[in-house]
Structures are given as structure tokens and as C-alpha cells.
Design an enzyme around this catalytic site. Structure first.
Site, PDB file in Angstrom:
ATOM      1  N   GLU A 234     -21.132  -6.780   7.672  1.00  0.00           N
ATOM      2  CA  GLU A 234     -19.927  -6.225   7.180  1.00  0.00           C
ATOM      3  C   GLU A 234     -20.245  -6.580   5.747  1.00  0.00           C
ATOM      4  O   GLU A 234     -20.930  -7.215   5.181  1.00  0.00           O
ATOM      5  CB  GLU A 234     -18.638  -7.231   7.799  1.00  0.00           C
ATOM      6  CG  GLU A 234     -18.583  -7.245   9.010  1.00  0.00           C
ATOM      7  CD  GLU A 234     -18.004  -6.141   9.835  1.00  0.00           C
ATOM      8  OE1 GLU A 234     -17.524  -4.938   8.891  1.00  0.00           O
ATOM      9  OE2 GLU A 234     -18.021  -5.717  10.940  1.00  0.00           O
ATOM     10  N   ASP A 259     -14.131   7.760  24.788  1.00  0.00           N
ATOM     11  CA  ASP A 259     -13.432   6.671  23.941  1.00  0.00           C
ATOM     12  C   ASP A 259     -13.240   6.914  22.710  1.00  0.00           C
ATOM     13  O   ASP A 259     -12.416   6.489  21.846  1.00  0.00           O
ATOM     14  CB  ASP A 259     -14.035   5.170  24.487  1.00  0.00           C
ATOM     15  CG  ASP A 259     -13.337   4.293  23.934  1.00  0.00           C
ATOM     16  OD1 ASP A 259     -11.930   3.929  24.404  1.00  0.00           O
ATOM     17  OD2 ASP A 259     -13.671   3.211  23.126  1.00  0.00           O
TER      18      ASP A 259
END
Length: 318
Positions: A234, A259
Site C-alpha cells: 500500500e 464479481d
């Protein structure tokens, strides 16, 4: 005597608007006169002082009365001429000491001063940017390495043998999702390529089972299916940090694609991306704006793959 004569001529010509002073400096340099370094340093300091005075004047002008006769263009013109000469006169009398530092640095007359030829290149921004890019790249490689993840937990490893197999396997499913939600199939595949490194870094469970998670979608509270906890990268601004996160796991590529389409189409924060789904550039930028990824260059990376010869060569012409 020649040096004293030259110095006297330069002192007499210290008028910032007199081009003759510059010509005299050139003549002194050409004759090898080392005393001209002091004059050049003082003029450099004068320029620095002029810049400070100019900035101060701008701040004053911002608060000045526009209707005042002292705020006319003619007054400003002569005021600026006065400031230039004032800066020259101030530095001639010793100034702020900047000229002396320059002479000592460039003249190498004192052992305590480092020669100009070996000054460190802190101002080399391109070098600094390159170093930062290399640091980020190294951190990514470490964070995405299956060896670094450890063999007892979920990790990332290759799901496809080649980019050709990656595109061939994803494109049919991407086209179905693109048709269903008005998206660009090529943009979908490009995003998957960025998320997984062309299928080289796909999350696998400890027993080696693939999660088929091609888009880095995390398992939030709404997800009721299987999940895999893995180390991920991140970005905190431009600094990459390795963290643990739970990701959704699917039984097939088709389920992963379904999805993904449903996830983008139903999440309110991606509404602007849905509106721009037909335009790859706007779509990817809106994904980044909505916080799909913390990488500040996420949209650019996707479009780099989208426009690459590599991807275009692998997509069959229809």
C-alpha cells in the site's frame, strides 16, 4: 599594476544600466585577470538582492491603492531601475557576504572550503527521482515475492505461463463483462495486467490453490465467500508500505470477472467511473479518483499497458 588598473575601471563602471561594465569584465576575463572573480561574485549577489527586492515590491503592490498616483506604471518603471542600482551599490559595500563565500568556494583560496568541482549534486532532481523510483520498484518486488511472503500463508505466484496465455484466457470473459456494463474489454484486461503483473503475481492459498483474484479486490464485510490473507503493498503518499490484507477468492476466472463488473457497477463511489466506462482514459482516472488503489500513478500504469505494443499485439483483431 594591470590588476589595479582593471579593478579601478570596474569600480568606476558599477552602474547596473551601463553595459560597458560587462564588456570590461569580459576583457578582464580574457586577459586572465583573477581579480575579476570578486567583481563577478558581487554582481551575482546583486542579482540575488534584486530578486529579493522584486519579491518585496510585489507583496507591496498587492496591497497598494490602484488609484494612487504612486502606483502608476511610470513610477514602477523608475522604481525598479532604482532598486537594481540599489542592489548593486549594497553588494559593493560588503553586502550580505554571499560574494565572499562564492569567491572562497570558486577561487579555492582556503583549505576549509570544498572545491567547486567536487560539490555534491543535491540539486540533481532527475537523479533523486530515479533513486526514488528504484526504491519503490525494489519495495514492490520484495512485497510481491512469494519467497518473502512465506510458505505457510497465502502468497502470490504465477497463474499463467506467459502474457499470451494471460490475455487469451481473460479476453473472452472481459468482453462479456464489457458488453454487460458498457465497459472497455481492453481496459479491463489492462487493469488485471497491472494488478497481477500479467498474471505473474496472483494470490494463492498455502496449499497452492489459486484465488483467481485478478483485480486486487479485498474481502470487505459484505463479502461472504472465501478469502485469502496475504501481504500487500500500500502507498502512503509515494512511500510503499507492506501490510496484511484479506482478499476475495474465486473458483474461476469467470467468477472473478463477474464479481469485478458487479463490484464496480454497484459501489456508489465508482458511479463516475461507470459513467465514463466507455472511455478507457477517463474510466481509469475515475477509478483512481475514487480510491480503487493507493498508488498515485495507478491510472497512468493501466493506460501504459492499454496503449502498449505488447498488449495490442496479443489482442486478436476482430
Amino acid at each position: 599594476m594591470d590588476a589595479l588598473s582593471t579593478k579601478g575601471q570596474l569600480d568606476m563602471a558599477r552602474n547596473v544600466h551601463d553595459m560597458g561594465s560587462i564588456n570590461k569584465m569580459r576583457e578582464a576575463i580574457a586577459s586572465g585577470d583573477e581579480t575579476v572573480l570578486q567583481e563577478a561574485a558581487e554582481q551575482f549577489e546583486a542579482i540575488f538582492v534584486q530578486m529579493m527586492l522584486k519579491s518585496m515590491r510585489k507583496a507591496q503592490d498587492a496591497l497598494a491603492d490602484e488609484d494612487s498616483p504612486f502606483n502608476s506604471q511610470q513610477v514602477k518603471f523608475y522604481r525598479d531601475m532604482h532598486d537594481q542600482q540599489l542592489a548593486t551599490d549594497l553588494t559593493a559595500g560588503g553586502g550580505m557576504g554571499l560574494a565572499d563565500v562564492i569567491v572562497k568556494q570558486l577561487g579555492q583560496t582556503e583549505e576549509s572550503y570544498t572545491p567547486a568541482s567536487v560539490i555534491r549534486s543535491d540539486g540533481n532532481l532527475s537523479s533523486l527521482n530515479q533513486h526514488r523510483a528504484e526504491s519503490i520498484s525494489q519495495a514492490q518486488n520484495v512485497a510481491l515475492s512469494s519467497h518473502a511472503m512465506g510458505s505457510k500463508s497465502a502468497h502470490k505466484e504465477a497463474m499463467f505461463d506467459s502474457p499470451e496465455q494471460f490475455v487469451e484466457s481473460l479476453m473472452p470473459h472481459a468482453e462479456k463483462i464489457a458488453e454487460k456494463y458498457g465497459m472497455d474489454a481492453k481496459a479491463i484486461v489492462s487493469q488485471a495486467a497491472v494488478e497481477t503483473g500479467w498474471g505473474k503475481f496472483v494470490i494463492h492459498s498455502a496449499d497452492g490453490k489459486s484465488s483467481h483474484n485478478l483485480f486486487g479486490i479485498k474481502a470487505n464485510s459484505e463479502w461472504k465467500g472465501e478469502q485469502a490473507v496475504v501481504d500487500t503493498l500500500e502507498f502512503n503518499g509515494l512511500v510503499p508500505q507492506k501490510q496484511k490484507a484479506a482478499f476475495r477468492a474465486y473458483s474461476s476466472i469467470e467468477d472473478a470477472m463477474d464479481d469485478y463488473g458487479r463490484f464496480i457497477a454497484t459501489q456508489p463511489r465508482y458511479s463516475d467511473a461507470v459513467k465514463a466506462a466507455g472511455n478507457a482514459t477517463e474510466y481509469t482516472q475515475e477509478l483512481q479518483n475514487a480510491g480503487y488503489a493507493t498508488d498515485p500513478h495507478y491510472a497512468n500504469k493501466i493506460m501504459s499497458v492499454y496503449n502498449s505494443d505488447r498488449l495490442n499485439a496479443l489482442i486478436p483483431q476482430r
